[in-house]
Design an enzyme around this catalytic site. Structure first.
Site, short mmCIF file in Angstrom:
data_model
loop_
_atom_site.label_atom_id
_atom_site.label_comp_id
_atom_site.label_asym_id
_atom_site.label_seq_id
_atom_site.Cartn_x
_atom_site.Cartn_y
_atom_site.Cartn_z
N LYS A 207 117.80 13.38 34.62
CA LYS A 207 118.45 14.47 33.88
C LYS A 207 119.81 14.85 34.48
CE LYS A 207 114.45 16.56 34.14
NZ LYS A 207 113.61 15.38 34.32
N ILE A 208 119.85 15.05 35.81
CA ILE A 208 121.11 15.50 36.43
C ILE A 208 122.11 14.34 36.49
CG2 ILE A 208 122.16 16.43 38.53
CD1 ILE A 208 119.41 17.85 39.04
N THR B 175 124.31 16.17 45.93
CA THR B 175 123.72 17.44 45.49
C THR B 175 122.22 17.26 45.32
OG1 THR B 175 124.15 16.85 43.20
CG2 THR B 175 125.77 18.30 44.25
N SER B 176 121.68 16.16 45.87
CA SER B 176 120.27 15.86 45.57
C SER B 176 119.35 16.32 46.71
CB SER B 176 120.11 14.38 45.27
OG SER B 176 118.90 14.18 44.60
N ARG B 177 119.25 15.55 47.77
CA ARG B 177 118.50 15.97 48.95
C ARG B 177 119.20 15.41 50.19
NH1 ARG B 177 116.79 19.19 46.25
NH2 ARG B 177 114.66 19.77 45.71
N ASP C 175 126.16 19.49 48.97
CA ASP C 175 125.44 20.73 48.65
C ASP C 175 124.11 20.75 49.40
OD1 ASP C 175 125.19 23.19 47.21
OD2 ASP C 175 123.72 22.22 45.91
N GLU D 242 119.41 21.53 56.67
CA GLU D 242 119.69 22.75 55.91
C GLU D 242 118.56 23.77 55.94
OE1 GLU D 242 120.35 21.20 51.93
OE2 GLU D 242 118.38 21.87 51.33
N HIS E 298 123.19 24.54 49.03
CA HIS E 298 122.17 24.29 48.00
C HIS E 298 122.33 25.25 46.80
CE1 HIS E 298 118.24 21.93 47.85
NE2 HIS E 298 118.52 22.31 46.62
N GLN E 299 123.55 25.31 46.30
CA GLN E 299 123.82 26.24 45.20
C GLN E 299 124.03 25.51 43.87
OE1 GLN E 299 127.79 27.70 46.90
NE2 GLN E 299 128.34 27.51 44.75
N PHE F 133 122.12 24.54 41.63
CA PHE F 133 121.33 25.05 40.50
C PHE F 133 121.77 26.44 40.04
CE2 PHE F 133 118.92 28.62 42.24
CZ PHE F 133 119.28 28.51 43.57
#
Ligand code: NAI
Length: 329
Positions: free
Chosen positions: A155-156, A231-233, A257, A262, A294-295, A297
């Site tokens: 999706k992303i 931006t995933s993990r 991100d 983290e 982690h922003q 979303f």
């Protein structure tokens, strides 16, 4: 159904309180503290717990939840690598998530990081505030006509492919499963993507297979001056190898991100703390690296979708409906 929320931030409470009146069957209690082996026992008397992306739902926590009579873990996130699925299955606990609350939100944040590191927006902002209007050090590259390499086209990743295509980039992708809705994308082997891309963005989940998929060997295959965005993990990238690559001037920019260390930082204000671990501090020291916490979303649309889907998940579990968003049941 009684649900105990862990790690509740003011914006979580605000967005859940807005939709809760639609669900009279559900009652919610909010806790600021996150779940851990020390706090999991607070769930005694609750049917479900609701946790977020950095919550520790490992073997021990799952066992405690089982002893407390908890039957359901509701993740307010898409990623679920923080949950011991094996333990949940053994303990008969259902785990549900929010698979796609706003793929565009994360993809747009990935684009924001790519644009910002490319045009040195983080440096320009500081310079101008100091009355330094010189352009030295701020030169970037046109993305138009360049090649984006998207790893993971769920999706992303698909939203990111559309964004890159929209600004005139050629789009290469690597995934185990090809997405039929992306006719403008050329699927290639990972090595080819690494070699040909000017911008590489990671959008696959963290698993044994993808752990440290971006290591020194992968970095060496990339073009000099590449921009890398994650931006995933965090653990998709071997951070020590990334730091070596940055020191070898491989990257014109890196936008993160998410990063490996983290967990203690995410969503916390630690401005008075001395960062004891050196890896994050080293990452933050490079002028061509932007780190956000982690922003990806974090948009109004995503928060509303997270609260609605989480409560719909709880309701479908309660009613015994065929479950859509379960990972373990
Ligand atoms: P998705 O499940 O829709 O897509 C993941 C894609 O990765 C799938 O197409 C799958 O085939 C592919 N994939 C799986 N293993 C792979 C491998 N070994 N090599 C290549 N591709 C592989 O997931 P979605 O919703 O697009 O999310 C992607 C990731 O984004 C999540 O796993 C999560 O870690 C992260 N995320 C980050 C957020 C943030 O705020 N920064 C918010 C939400 C998700």
């Amino acid at each position: 159904m009684k649900i105990l929320f862990y790690d509740t931030k003011p914006y979580d409470k605000e967005s859940f309180d807005k939709v809760l009146p639609r669900y009279p069957e559900l009652s919610v209690q909010y806790l600021k503290t996150d779940i851990s082996p020390h706090t999991a026992a607070l769930a005694k008397g609750f049917d479900a717990v609701c946790v977020f992306v950095a919550s520790d739902v490992g073997d021990r926590v799952v066992e405690i939840l089982k002893d407390c009579g908890v039957k359901l873990v509701l993740l307010r996130s898409a990623g679920f690598n923080n949950v011991s699925l094996k333990a949940a299955k053994t303990c008969g606990i259902t785990v549900m998530r929010v698979p796609g609350y706003s793929p565009q939100a994360v993809a747009e944040h990935a684009m924001a990081l790519a644009f910002a590191v490319n045009r040195h927006i983080h440096k320009a902002y500081i310079k101008v505030r100091e009355n330094n209007f010189s352009l030295t050090g701020l030169c970037g590259t046109d993305f138009y006509g360049k090649t984006a390499g998207i790893i993971g086209t769920g999706k992303i990743g698909a939203a990111m492919c559309r964004d890159c295509h929209g600004i005139g980039m050629k789009v290469l992708a690597y995934d185990k499963v090809q997405n039929p809705d992306l006719p403008f994308v050329e699927y290639v082997p990972l090595d080819t993507l690494l070699k040909r891309s000017h911008l590489i963005s990671l959008h696959c989940p963290l698993s044994e297979e993808t752990y440290h998929m971006i290591n020194l060997e992968a970095i060496e295959k990339m073009q000099d001056g590449v921009i890398l965005v994650n931006t995933s993990r965090g653990a998709l990238i071997g951070t020590e190898d990334l730091i070596k690559g940055i020191r070898q001037h491989k990257f014109s920019g890196v936008g993160l991100d998410v990063y490996e260390e983290e967990r203690d930082n995410v969503f916390e204000n630690r401005e008075d703390d001395i960062l004891e671990t050196s890896v994050t501090a080293r990452l933050l020291s490079f002028p061509n690296v932007i780190v956000t916490s982690h922003q990806g979303f974090f948009t109004h649309e995503a928060l509303e979708a997270i609260s609605t889907t989480t409560l719909e998940n709880a309701l479908s579990f309660l009613k015994g409906d065929p479950i859509k968003n379960n990972i373990v049941s």
